[in-house]
Structures are given as structure tokens and as C-alpha cells.
Design a protein around this motif. Structure first.
Motif, PDB file in Angstrom:
ATOM      1  N   ASP A   1       0.825  -1.206   0.000  1.00  0.00           N
ATOM      2  CA  ASP A   1       0.000   0.000   0.000  1.00  0.00           C
ATOM      3  C   ASP A   1       0.863   1.261   0.000  1.00  0.00           C
ATOM      4  N   ILE A   2       1.979   1.220   0.725  1.00  0.00           N
ATOM      5  CA  ILE A   2       2.864   2.389   0.802  1.00  0.00           C
ATOM      6  C   ILE A   2       3.475   2.668  -0.565  1.00  0.00           C
ATOM      7  N   ASP A   3       3.939   1.615  -1.244  1.00  0.00           N
ATOM      8  CA  ASP A   3       4.540   1.797  -2.565  1.00  0.00           C
ATOM      9  C   ASP A   3       3.526   2.371  -3.558  1.00  0.00           C
ATOM     10  N   ILE A   4       2.291   1.855  -3.513  1.00  0.00           N
ATOM     11  CA  ILE A   4       1.256   2.364  -4.421  1.00  0.00           C
ATOM     12  C   ILE A   4       0.953   3.830  -4.112  1.00  0.00           C
ATOM     13  N   ALA A   5       0.821   4.163  -2.824  1.00  0.00           N
ATOM     14  CA  ALA A   5       0.516   5.538  -2.436  1.00  0.00           C
ATOM     15  C   ALA A   5       1.634   6.491  -2.844  1.00  0.00           C
ATOM     16  N   LEU A   6       2.876   6.070  -2.669  1.00  0.00           N
ATOM     17  CA  LEU A   6       4.008   6.914  -3.072  1.00  0.00           C
ATOM     18  C   LEU A   6       4.013   7.151  -4.572  1.00  0.00           C
ATOM     19  N   ALA A   7       3.715   6.097  -5.348  1.00  0.00           N
ATOM     20  CA  ALA A   7       3.687   6.231  -6.805  1.00  0.00           C
ATOM     21  C   ALA A   7       2.578   7.180  -7.254  1.00  0.00           C
ATOM     22  N   ILE A   8       1.407   7.071  -6.640  1.00  0.00           N
ATOM     23  CA  ILE A   8       0.296   7.960  -6.995  1.00  0.00           C
ATOM     24  C   ILE A   8       0.616   9.401  -6.604  1.00  0.00           C
ATOM     25  N   ALA A   9       1.152   9.580  -5.398  1.00  0.00           N
ATOM     26  CA  ALA A   9       1.505  10.922  -4.939  1.00  0.00           C
ATOM     27  C   ALA A   9       2.528  11.568  -5.867  1.00  0.00           C
ATOM     28  N   ASP A  10       3.495  10.760  -6.320  1.00  0.00           N
ATOM     29  CA  ASP A  10       4.511  11.279  -7.235  1.00  0.00           C
ATOM     30  C   ASP A  10       3.885  11.719  -8.558  1.00  0.00           C
ATOM     31  N   LYS A  11       2.953  10.924  -9.090  1.00  0.00           N
ATOM     32  CA  LYS A  11       2.295  11.268 -10.348  1.00  0.00           C
ATOM     33  C   LYS A  11       1.469  12.553 -10.223  1.00  0.00           C
ATOM     34  N   LEU A  12       0.867  12.760  -9.039  1.00  0.00           N
ATOM     35  CA  LEU A  12      -0.025  13.907  -8.848  1.00  0.00           C
ATOM     36  C   LEU A  12       0.685  15.124  -8.260  1.00  0.00           C
ATOM     37  N   GLY A  13       1.972  14.960  -7.939  1.00  0.00           N
ATOM     38  CA  GLY A  13       2.734  16.091  -7.414  1.00  0.00           C
ATOM     39  C   GLY A  13       2.505  16.386  -5.950  1.00  0.00           C
ATOM     40  N   TYR A  14       2.131  15.375  -5.177  1.00  0.00           N
ATOM     41  CA  TYR A  14       1.924  15.553  -3.738  1.00  0.00           C
ATOM     42  C   TYR A  14       3.096  14.994  -2.939  1.00  0.00           C
ATOM     43  N   GLU A  15       3.268  15.505  -1.731  1.00  0.00           N
ATOM     44  CA  GLU A  15       4.198  14.910  -0.763  1.00  0.00           C
ATOM     45  C   GLU A  15       3.380  14.027   0.177  1.00  0.00           C
ATOM     46  N   LEU A  16       3.776  12.769   0.289  1.00  0.00           N
ATOM     47  CA  LEU A  16       3.009  11.819   1.100  1.00  0.00           C
ATOM     48  C   LEU A  16       3.458  11.862   2.550  1.00  0.00           C
ATOM     49  N   LYS A  17       2.507  12.055   3.459  1.00  0.00           N
ATOM     50  CA  LYS A  17       2.759  11.974   4.900  1.00  0.00           C
ATOM     51  C   LYS A  17       1.863  10.873   5.454  1.00  0.00           C
TER      52      LYS A  17
END
Length: 446
Positions: free
Chosen positions: A25-41
Motif C-alpha cells: 500500500d505504501i509503494d502504491i501511495a508513493l507512486a500515486i503521490a509522485d504522479k499527482l505532485g503531492y508529498e506523502l505523509k
């Protein structure tokens, strides 16, 4: 992102590598955040508190192996499904439980708030035990408190691989399967862009690569050893991570105790005041905080403050505030008793000498009152040290939370609890020893 990091390989804290949260789940969330330009916390929490965290806007979305159900759809919006899992029965090796039919009339454990709660509906007259964490369910199984546990397939395989006294049996999937998706608050603007990014990960094969990574060659079960008895050797590389929880526990205890003492002293003076409003306020306050559970007060402060004020109160601050306010209610009565125990002649003498009331209370009466109630104050501090384990439910990385993390990492249900229990015992012994030295010094000053 809200998640419950005790569910490998979807999400867990890699305690051996500095406490980083890792998983599918963390890897998927990081990949999505990167595509959308967000910083994941990442905001950790118990699984049964994730929906509440969404509704109180403490988190923007949740990924925690959460299945899409009609009941959950009433409270949150879901993304497209990113993984379909199946369930398994985990039981002791010689139990003979290989299907749901074999569990008719048996005691079955499931995680609170999970879709496994629905699975037990296919069992005839089950006796269901619902607990917050998977490690607690496994420990209940090993202690013969339940006959079997129902968990998701990858998690079941991990525990069976690390404990040779356990076995697993697959439960045939329903037509819909167990679909995992990302949860959002109702009407969230993130749902559509997240779906688009998720579809891109599916189309270019990135999502499948992540699934292969976490469900393929990187299984940890085979590296942990097997065999009955206790396996403290598996905890060797986690001792540093566990011990760092001592600082959090002591910091929380000292802050809560100091705040509780100061506010409790003020409340005790209110109770002795000649002003009816102050007496009434302190009486009602004490009644409320002594008449409701501490865990309820903690949950209300943690979840209600952001909803009512818009301030996203940090977990440790929320815990310190809840415990301080609760402790003050009890200490106010203790301090009031200490003040009343001081000889009235001292108060009369101070007033006859023209000493102001405030000076008399804080320079003459209060020091003697504290001396009289010192054992009770120490008992309150000891209680705070032990009760601090409650803060783990809102994600504070205290000793108890770290024990849960190590349980998830090692698939050991019992050994981390013994280690943390020993640390709590040492802390309490140290605290009582310091209190005895302080009492002796105060007696010599008479």
C-alpha cells in the motif's frame, strides 16, 4: 495517508531499519503521490479508527488493505479496486479445521472493523471474538482462547511460515472477491485523480511489479526460523527500536503528570474557595472526568478537536492533554485532602501576621500538603506510566505501540509483550526508588 501499519505485506513498520513504514500500500501511495505532485505523509492508527480519522479530516485518504463493502460506502467514497485478496483459516496444526463448515459452533477470531467479520456469517452458530490487531488474534489462538482465526491470505501465510505450530486453509472466494481500494471522505476531490493515476499504474505494469515484489520473492516467513517455545533471538535487531519507546513513554508521563498536578492544585483551591461558582465548576469537572472512561476522553480529544476547531492536534499532544485533564480530576481531591490535613493553627498564625492568602497557600500550606500526599502523588505517576499504553490506539509510538510493530514484523505474538512488560516493570521500580529517596530527604528536613 491514514493506515494501520500492523498488516504485512500491505503495511508495517520496518523496525529493524529505523522505523520506516513499508509495504504494498505504501509503494502504491508513493507512486500515486509522485504522479499527482503531492508529498506523502503517513499517519498511523489502529484499523478501527481509520474511518473516524477520515470523517474528522485528520487524513486525506486511507490505504490499509481496506475492502470495499456496502456498509463502508455509506460513510466514505472508494477508488477503483487495486488488489483482490482471499481469506484463510489459521488454526493450530492438529485442529483439523479445513473449511468454514468445520468451524460450526466454534470460537472464531477476526479483526475488529474488517471484512472478515462478514465471513463468519457463513459459519453455523459461531462464537466470534473481535480484537483490534492481528497479533492479538494469533496470541489468543495460541492460548486456546479461540479455535481458529480468519485473516487475509498473505498475512496468514506469514504467520504460518514463522510458527510451525500453525496451519492455514483457504476459504473459497465469493464471486466478488475481496477487493481492496483507497478510501476517501465523502465528496473528496482526490477520488478522480487518484483513479486516473491508479489506472496508469495498472496499464504500464507498475502495479503488477509492486504486487510481485511484496507477494513473491520477498517473503519474510522463511527467514525467521521455526520451532516451538520462546524465540527471543528473533528480537535481537529490534531491541533498539523498542528502547526508543522509553523516551516517548517517559516524556508523555512527565508532561501529563506536571500538567495534571498544576491543574489539580488549581482545582483543589477552587474546591476550598468561598466563591460558589468556582466550587461548582471544580465539582462538576471532577465528576465528569472521574465518571467517564479515560479511553473515551482520549478518543474525543483526538478526533473531535479537528472537527470542531479545524486544528489537527498531534497525537502526542492529544494524549498528554487527555491524561493531564483526567489526572487533575483525581489529584484535585488528593491535594485538597493534603491541604486540609495541615494544622489549622498555621493558617491562623499566617493570617494574624498579615501574610497575604496567596503567599500563605503557596509558601506555607502547599509545601506541607505536598509532603503529606507524596505517596499518593507517586502512585499517580506509576499509574500514568502504565496507563500510557492506551496512547498506542491513536498511533503514538510508545512502548506498547512498538511492541505491536515488532509483533507484526516478526510474526511473534508473545515475546515482544514480555520484553515490553519487563521494561515497564523496570521503569516503575526506578520511579518508586526515586520517590523513596525523596521521602527520606524530606523527613530529614523536619
Amino acid at each position: 495517508m491514514g493506515t494501520s501499519p500492523d498488516y504485512p505485506p500491505y503495511e508495517n513498520i520496518d523496525a529493524a531499519a529505523g522505523g520506516e513504514i513499508v509495504g504494498l500500500d505504501i509503494d502504491i501511495a508513493l507512486a500515486i503521490a509522485d504522479k499527482l505532485g503531492y508529498e506523502l505523509k503517513i499517519a498511523p492508527s489502529d484499523f478501527d479508527g481509520l474511518i473516524a480519522a477520515l470523517q474528522s479530516e485528520r487524513v486525506d485518504f486511507v490505504m490499509s488493505g481496506m475492502s470495499v463493502t456496502e456498509e463502508r460506502k455509506q460513510s466514505v467514497d472508494f477508488s477503483d479496486i487495486y488488489y483482490v485478496a482471499s481469506n484463510m483459516i489459521v488454526s493450530l496444526k492438529d485442529s483439523g479445521y479445513d473449511s468454514l463448515d468445520d468451524l460450526a459452533g466454534k470460537k472464531v477470531g477476526v479483526q475488529l472493523g474488517s471484512t472478515q467479520e462478514n465471513v463468519v456469517s457463513g459459519i453455523e452458530k459461531p462464537d466470534v471474538l473481535k480484537l483490534n490487531k492481528i497479533p492479538d488474534l494469533i496470541q489468543a489462538l495460541k492460548a486456546d482462547r479461540v479455535d481458529a482465526v480468519i485473516v487475509e491470505d498473505a498475512v496468514a501465510a506469514g504467520y504460518a511460515g514463522a510458527n510451525e505450530d500453525l496451519k492455514i486453509a483457504a476459504i473459497p472466494a465469493s464471486d466478488e472477491g475481496e477487493g481492496y481500494a483507497i478510501a476517501f471522505p465523502k465528496g473528496s476531490e482526490l477520488t478522480e485523480p487518484f483513479n486516473k493515476a491508479l489506472q496508469e499504474l495498472k496499464d504500464d505494469g507498475t502495479l503488477q511489479q509492486m504486487i510481485d515484489k511484496w507477494f513473491g520473492t520477498e517473503s519474510t516467513a522463511g527467514t525467521m526460523g521455526k520451532g516451538g517455545g520462546l524465540h527471543f533471538e528473533r528480537l535481537e535487531k529490534y531491541f533498539g527500536y523498542i528502547l526508543r519507546g522509553v523516551y516517548v513513554t517517559l516524556l508523555f508521563t512527565l508532561v501529563s503528570a506536571a500538567f495534571g498536578f498544576v491543574w489539580g492544585a488549581i482545582l483543589s483551591l477552587f474546591k476550598l474557595s468561598k466563591v460558589a461558582v468556582l466550587r461548582g465548576f471544580s465539582t462538576v469537572y471532577t465528576s465528569i472526568f472521574r465518571g467517564t472512561p479515560l479511553l473515551l476522553q482520549l478518543a474525543l480529544i483526538y478526533y473531535a478537536v479537528p472537527q470542531l476547531t479545524g486544528y489537527n492536534i498531534p497525537p502526542l499532544l492529544a494524549a498528554g492533554l487527555a491524561f493531564g485533564l483526567n489526572s487533575a480530576a483525581y489529584l484535585s481531591e488528593t491535594i485538597r485532602g493534603g491541604i486540609l490535613a495541615v494544622d489549622k493553627g498555621q493558617r491562623e498564625a499566617a493570617l494574624s501576621l498579615g501574610i497575604p492568602y496567596r503567599t500563605m497557600m503557596f509558601s506555607i500550606i502547599m509545601p506541607q500538603a505536598v509532603k503529606n500526599i507524596l505517596p499518593a502523588l507517586v502512585n499517580e505517576c506509576v499509574a500514568l506510566v502504565k496507563e500510557s499504553s492506551l496512547v498506542s490506539v491513536i498511533g503514538v509510538a510508545d512502548l506498547m505501540r512498538r511492541a505491536t510493530v515488532v509483533q507484526a514484523n516478526t510474526f511473534l505474538a508473545f515475546e515482544p509483550l514480555l520484553v515490553v512488560g519487563a521494561i515497564y516493570y523496570v521503569l516503575v521500580l526506578a520511579l518508586t526508588s526515586v520517590a523513596r529517596l525523596l521521602e527520606r530527604r524530606m523527613r530529614r528536613s523536619d
